[in-house]
Motif scaffolding. Structure first.
Motif, PDB file in Angstrom:
ATOM      1  N   SER A 152      13.403 -20.974  -0.827  1.00 23.97           N
ATOM      2  CA  SER A 152      12.439 -19.203  -0.147  1.00 23.97           C
ATOM      3  C   SER A 152      11.111 -18.577  -1.464  1.00 23.97           C
ATOM      4  O   SER A 152      10.285 -18.442  -0.561  1.00 23.97           O
ATOM      5  N   ARG A 153      11.387 -19.355  -2.724  1.00 20.40           N
ATOM      6  CA  ARG A 153      10.368 -19.399  -3.121  1.00 20.40           C
ATOM      7  C   ARG A 153       9.014 -20.280  -3.207  1.00 20.40           C
ATOM      8  O   ARG A 153       7.983 -19.484  -3.189  1.00 20.40           O
ATOM      9  N   ILE A 154       9.487 -21.498  -3.292  1.00 20.79           N
ATOM     10  CA  ILE A 154       8.319 -22.193  -2.663  1.00 20.79           C
ATOM     11  C   ILE A 154       7.533 -22.007  -1.739  1.00 20.79           C
ATOM     12  O   ILE A 154       6.347 -21.877  -1.205  1.00 20.79           O
ATOM     13  N   ASP A 155       7.834 -21.390  -0.183  1.00 17.27           N
ATOM     14  CA  ASP A 155       7.690 -20.917   0.345  1.00 17.27           C
ATOM     15  C   ASP A 155       6.736 -19.746   0.344  1.00 17.27           C
ATOM     16  O   ASP A 155       5.624 -19.629   0.603  1.00 17.27           O
ATOM     17  N   ALA A 156       6.887 -19.103  -0.774  1.00 15.87           N
ATOM     18  CA  ALA A 156       6.569 -17.553  -0.669  1.00 15.87           C
ATOM     19  C   ALA A 156       5.711 -18.147  -1.713  1.00 15.87           C
ATOM     20  O   ALA A 156       4.620 -17.352  -1.909  1.00 15.87           O
ATOM     21  N   GLY A 157       4.796 -19.737  -1.929  1.00 16.23           N
ATOM     22  CA  GLY A 157       3.702 -20.064  -3.166  1.00 16.23           C
ATOM     23  C   GLY A 157       4.172 -20.126  -4.448  1.00 16.23           C
ATOM     24  O   GLY A 157       3.035 -19.627  -5.279  1.00 16.23           O
ATOM     25  N   GLU A 158       5.445 -19.197  -4.875  1.00 20.04           N
ATOM     26  CA  GLU A 158       5.780 -19.446  -5.784  1.00 20.04           C
ATOM     27  C   GLU A 158       5.782 -20.569  -7.355  1.00 20.04           C
ATOM     28  O   GLU A 158       6.652 -21.575  -6.566  1.00 20.04           O
ATOM     29  N   GLU A 159       5.615 -20.711  -8.766  1.00 16.05           N
ATOM     30  CA  GLU A 159       5.752 -21.934  -9.376  1.00 16.05           C
ATOM     31  C   GLU A 159       6.925 -22.001  -9.542  1.00 16.05           C
ATOM     32  O   GLU A 159       7.914 -20.550 -10.334  1.00 16.05           O
ATOM     33  N   VAL A 160       8.313 -22.980  -9.725  1.00 13.74           N
ATOM     34  CA  VAL A 160       9.093 -23.014  -9.708  1.00 13.74           C
ATOM     35  C   VAL A 160       9.558 -24.530 -10.256  1.00 13.74           C
ATOM     36  O   VAL A 160      11.500 -24.658 -10.390  1.00 13.74           O
ATOM     37  N   ARG A 161       8.791 -24.474 -11.351  1.00 19.10           N
ATOM     38  CA  ARG A 161       9.039 -25.617 -11.874  1.00 19.10           C
ATOM     39  C   ARG A 161      10.815 -26.036 -12.793  1.00 19.10           C
ATOM     40  O   ARG A 161      11.384 -26.731 -12.999  1.00 19.10           O
ATOM     41  N   GLY A 162      10.850 -24.828 -13.881  1.00 19.18           N
ATOM     42  CA  GLY A 162      11.853 -24.839 -14.362  1.00 19.18           C
ATOM     43  C   GLY A 162      13.556 -25.144 -13.337  1.00 19.18           C
ATOM     44  O   GLY A 162      14.323 -25.916 -13.647  1.00 19.18           O
ATOM     45  N   SER A 163      13.436 -23.964 -12.268  1.00 15.81           N
ATOM     46  CA  SER A 163      14.536 -24.586 -10.814  1.00 15.81           C
ATOM     47  C   SER A 163      14.210 -25.707 -10.480  1.00 15.81           C
ATOM     48  O   SER A 163      15.904 -25.460 -10.157  1.00 15.81           O
ATOM     49  N   ILE A 164      13.542 -26.403  -9.830  1.00 17.34           N
ATOM     50  CA  ILE A 164      13.828 -27.470  -9.833  1.00 17.34           C
ATOM     51  C   ILE A 164      14.421 -28.341 -11.061  1.00 17.34           C
ATOM     52  O   ILE A 164      15.579 -29.036 -10.210  1.00 17.34           O
ATOM     53  N   SER A 165      13.783 -28.504 -11.986  1.00 16.07           N
ATOM     54  CA  SER A 165      15.086 -29.275 -12.956  1.00 16.07           C
ATOM     55  C   SER A 165      16.201 -29.144 -12.801  1.00 16.07           C
ATOM     56  O   SER A 165      17.651 -29.523 -13.232  1.00 16.07           O
ATOM     57  N   MET A 166      16.795 -27.356 -13.071  1.00 16.89           N
ATOM     58  CA  MET A 166      18.197 -26.449 -13.234  1.00 16.89           C
ATOM     59  C   MET A 166      19.043 -27.223 -12.309  1.00 16.89           C
ATOM     60  O   MET A 166      19.792 -27.518 -11.748  1.00 16.89           O
ATOM     61  N   LYS A 203      18.308 -29.871 -10.079  1.00 17.19           N
ATOM     62  CA  LYS A 203      18.798 -31.173 -10.123  1.00 17.19           C
ATOM     63  C   LYS A 203      19.647 -31.496 -11.174  1.00 17.19           C
ATOM     64  O   LYS A 203      20.488 -32.474 -11.122  1.00 17.19           O
ATOM     65  N   VAL A 204      20.150 -31.074 -11.648  1.00 12.61           N
ATOM     66  CA  VAL A 204      21.017 -30.957 -12.627  1.00 12.61           C
ATOM     67  C   VAL A 204      22.010 -30.567 -12.106  1.00 12.61           C
ATOM     68  O   VAL A 204      23.469 -31.002 -11.479  1.00 12.61           O
ATOM     69  N   GLN A 205      22.376 -29.396 -11.195  1.00 12.87           N
ATOM     70  CA  GLN A 205      23.655 -28.998 -10.681  1.00 12.87           C
ATOM     71  C   GLN A 205      23.791 -29.310  -9.936  1.00 12.87           C
ATOM     72  O   GLN A 205      25.659 -29.439  -9.790  1.00 12.87           O
ATOM     73  N   ALA A 206      22.967 -29.618  -8.526  1.00 12.05           N
ATOM     74  CA  ALA A 206      23.304 -30.664  -7.831  1.00 12.05           C
ATOM     75  C   ALA A 206      24.375 -31.761  -7.893  1.00 12.05           C
ATOM     76  O   ALA A 206      24.769 -32.254  -7.352  1.00 12.05           O
ATOM     77  N   ALA A 207      23.102 -32.721  -8.614  1.00  5.15           N
ATOM     78  CA  ALA A 207      24.202 -34.085  -9.163  1.00  5.15           C
ATOM     79  C   ALA A 207      25.340 -34.239  -9.507  1.00  5.15           C
ATOM     80  O   ALA A 207      26.110 -34.813  -9.873  1.00  5.15           O
ATOM     81  N   GLU A 208      25.615 -32.770 -10.539  1.00  2.00           N
ATOM     82  CA  GLU A 208      26.828 -32.998 -11.795  1.00  2.00           C
ATOM     83  C   GLU A 208      27.980 -32.599 -10.388  1.00  2.00           C
ATOM     84  O   GLU A 208      29.405 -32.376 -10.409  1.00  2.00           O
ATOM     85  N   MET A 209      27.456 -31.309  -9.349  1.00  2.00           N
ATOM     86  CA  MET A 209      28.397 -30.989  -8.607  1.00  2.00           C
ATOM     87  C   MET A 209      28.948 -32.132  -7.778  1.00  2.00           C
ATOM     88  O   MET A 209      30.521 -32.346  -7.870  1.00  2.00           O
ATOM     89  N   LEU A 210      28.223 -33.254  -7.434  1.00  2.00           N
ATOM     90  CA  LEU A 210      28.151 -34.036  -5.703  1.00  2.00           C
ATOM     91  C   LEU A 210      29.536 -35.088  -7.081  1.00  2.00           C
ATOM     92  O   LEU A 210      30.650 -35.112  -6.615  1.00  2.00           O
ATOM     93  N   GLY A 269      14.633 -38.834 -12.731  1.00  2.00           N
ATOM     94  CA  GLY A 269      14.585 -38.056 -13.904  1.00  2.00           C
ATOM     95  C   GLY A 269      16.455 -37.475 -13.673  1.00  2.00           C
ATOM     96  O   GLY A 269      16.621 -37.189 -13.097  1.00  2.00           O
ATOM     97  N   THR A 270      16.636 -38.278 -15.768  1.00  2.00           N
ATOM     98  CA  THR A 270      17.899 -37.769 -15.739  1.00  2.00           C
ATOM     99  C   THR A 270      18.596 -36.738 -16.271  1.00  2.00           C
ATOM    100  O   THR A 270      17.942 -35.352 -16.585  1.00  2.00           O
ATOM    101  N   SER A 271      19.700 -36.596 -16.181  1.00  2.00           N
ATOM    102  CA  SER A 271      20.014 -34.991 -15.817  1.00  2.00           C
ATOM    103  C   SER A 271      19.800 -34.612 -18.087  1.00  2.00           C
ATOM    104  O   SER A 271      19.945 -33.177 -17.924  1.00  2.00           O
ATOM    105  N   GLU A 272      19.974 -35.582 -18.419  1.00  2.00           N
ATOM    106  CA  GLU A 272      19.515 -34.988 -19.920  1.00  2.00           C
ATOM    107  C   GLU A 272      17.633 -34.687 -20.190  1.00  2.00           C
ATOM    108  O   GLU A 272      17.421 -33.532 -20.666  1.00  2.00           O
ATOM    109  N   ILE A 273      16.748 -35.222 -19.445  1.00  2.00           N
ATOM    110  CA  ILE A 273      15.831 -35.128 -19.016  1.00  2.00           C
ATOM    111  C   ILE A 273      15.369 -33.413 -18.579  1.00  2.00           C
ATOM    112  O   ILE A 273      14.635 -32.683 -18.495  1.00  2.00           O
ATOM    113  N   HIS A 274      16.069 -33.294 -17.361  1.00  2.00           N
ATOM    114  CA  HIS A 274      16.425 -32.327 -16.932  1.00  2.00           C
ATOM    115  C   HIS A 274      16.420 -30.518 -17.475  1.00  2.00           C
ATOM    116  O   HIS A 274      15.727 -30.263 -17.591  1.00  2.00           O
ATOM    117  N   ARG A 275      17.336 -31.166 -18.565  1.00  2.00           N
ATOM    118  CA  ARG A 275      18.275 -30.194 -19.266  1.00  2.00           C
ATOM    119  C   ARG A 275      16.964 -30.084 -20.133  1.00  2.00           C
ATOM    120  O   ARG A 275      17.198 -28.586 -20.179  1.00  2.00           O
TER     121      ARG A 275
END
Ligand SMILES: Cc1cc2nc3c(=O)[nH]c(=O)nc-3n(C[C@H](O)[C@H](O)[C@H](O)COP(=O)(O)OP(=O)(O)OC[C@H]3O[C@@H](n4cnc5c(N)ncnc54)[C@H](O)[C@@H]3O)c2cc1C
Length: 390
Positions: A305-319, A321-328, A365-371
């Motif tokens: 929803s932040r992306i749809d509002a045009g906000e910058e979310v680079r840190g959230s994308i990395s967060m 990516k790691v969260q979802a990959a590890e959750m799965l 991007g590996t979990s280490e790189i995104h962290r």
């Protein structure tokens, strides 16, 4: 922030879930056993998907796509995530947004046929000596008159056997570091371009992952995507959003599917005269998986929803990516445990889900790189990744 569904969104989710369940899931075992999806089956999948308006649904309407908002795209990807990688590729298309940066002429030649499914493409950045360090590539595009001559190699390129053209990174100015890399479109069949070995992987059966070599491949200015020297910037800017789709949303879909199967099994499987779901240690695994899935989905929706509002979310994308990959990873690991020996045995798909899930901590991007990206973002003062009021 309103996360209630519109009627259209409910229809979208329901249509894809039904399509995946009815048309794609029955093909999974054959693909797994043969390691291959026949071209005529691939074509039929695309045609059925197109009939339902699901192919390239992420691309804006003006280019023939479905014109979904980012949040809707994530909802769609979550549902596609309930099947195998190769079946998603054929049903959804590989239409990465990087082609939206193409010139008008390139859009006609590459983007529009990709949206209709006449042509398919992949991105080819990784090299044997340059994975996480994407700026260390050795593939070189040297100026020659009005164009370039391309030499070098790539590996691990997904869908390489099926794709018709590739978005390739190459060094155009070795003195300019990250600003000396450009992206080019390279077509299969060009003189000097060879697709090599299909590299065998732990999972993702049916999807090819190829080596490729470029030997004096002649490129014109029509092959340069974006501006010279801006290749890495372009790749990182557009592929960040793709990570949310391909890894985060699909992980949530896969985890949800696995969770359904865990619950069924916990109800049906009896030991010591009771369903195993009555045992607290099994209940803990079920509860932990549900909490992680739900938390990841809500975090994705918030970022979407932040992306749809045009906000910058680079840190959230990395967060994410790691969260979802590890959750799965946690969810499929618990699933093998809940199913016991049946979870480890190839008669059931649980062991396949376990193998297929492992890639998410590595590619895009590996979990280490995104962290590391996330930590740097916070160190620079961006606390919005954990404090939404910040
Ligand atoms: C199935 C599959 C499909 C793929 N599809 C594609 C594709 O379509 N297109 C494409 O271009 N690429 C693709 N890749 C490549 C993928 O993106 C890379 O494998 C990934 O970026 C990691 O690079 P690497 O394998 O060279 O690992 P390396 O970079 O060699 O990393 C090895 C280890 O070192 C760690 N490491 C490296 N640098 C640091 C650091 N600075 N700090 C901490 N730890 C670090 C890594 O996290 C990892 O644990 C694919 C790979 C696979 C396996």
């Amino acid at each position: 922030m309103d996360f209630s569904f519109t009627e259209e969104q409910r229809l979208l989710v329901g249509t894809i879930r039904e399509f995946v369940h009815r048309e794609l899931k029955p093909l999974e075992e054959d693909v797994e056993a043969g390691g291959y999806l026949a071209d005529d089956v691939a074509r039929k999948i695309r045609q059925k998907s197109q009939k339902l308006g699901l192919y390239a649904v992420n691309i804006p309407r003006e280019f023939g796509g479905g014109g979904l908002s980012f949040l809707e795209w994530m909802m769609a990807e979550e549902q596609f995530g309930r099947t195998s990688d190769i079946l998603i590729r054929r049903a959804f298309g590989n239409v990465y947004e990087i082609l939206l940066e193409a010139s008008e002429k390139q859009k006609q030649t590459y983007l529009l046929p990709a949206v209709t499914g006449e042509r398919t493409f992949s991105v080819a950045f990784t090299e044997p000596e340059a994975g996480s360090d994407a700026a260390a590539i050795r593939t070189r595009a040297e100026r020659s008159g009005e164009g370039w001559v391309l030499n070098g190699s790539k590996h691990f390129i997904s869908d390489g056997l099926f794709s018709d053209f590739f978005v390739v990174t190459a060094v155009t100015d070795p003195t300019a570091g990250v600003h000396g890399i450009s992206t080019f479109i390279v077509e299969k069949g060009m003189m000097g371009f060879t697709i090599g070995r299909d590299q065998p992987m732990m999972g993702l059966r049916g999807t090819s992952h190829v080596e490729m070599q470029f030997e004096n491949v002649s490129l014109s200015s029509d092959h340069l995507l974006g501006s010279e020297g801006q290749g890495l910037k372009l790749a990182f800017a557009t592929l960040g959003r793709v990570r949310l789709a391909q890894v985060v949303a699909r992980s949530i879909g896969k985890a949800t599917l696995v969770m359904d199967q865990c619950l069924d099994y916990a109800r049906e499987r009896r030991q010591f005269g009771a369903p195993i779901g009555d045992f607290q240690m099994i209940q803990q695994m079920l509860a932990d998986s549900a909490m992680e899935i739900n938390g990841t989905r809500l975090a994705l929706w918030h970022t979407a929803s932040r992306i749809d509002a045009g906000e910058e979310v680079r840190g959230s994308i990395s967060m994410l990516k790691v969260q979802a990959a590890e959750m799965l990873g946690h969810v499929v690991d618990r699933a093998v445990q809940i199913f016991g020996g049946a979870g480890y045995c190839r008669d059931l798909p649980i062991e396949r889900y376990y193998r297929d899930a492992r890639i998410y901590r590595i590619y895009d991007g590996t979990s280490e790189i995104h962290r590391a990206v996330l930590a740097k973002q916070m160190m620079r003062g961006d606390t919005s990744v954990y404090d939404i009021y910040g």
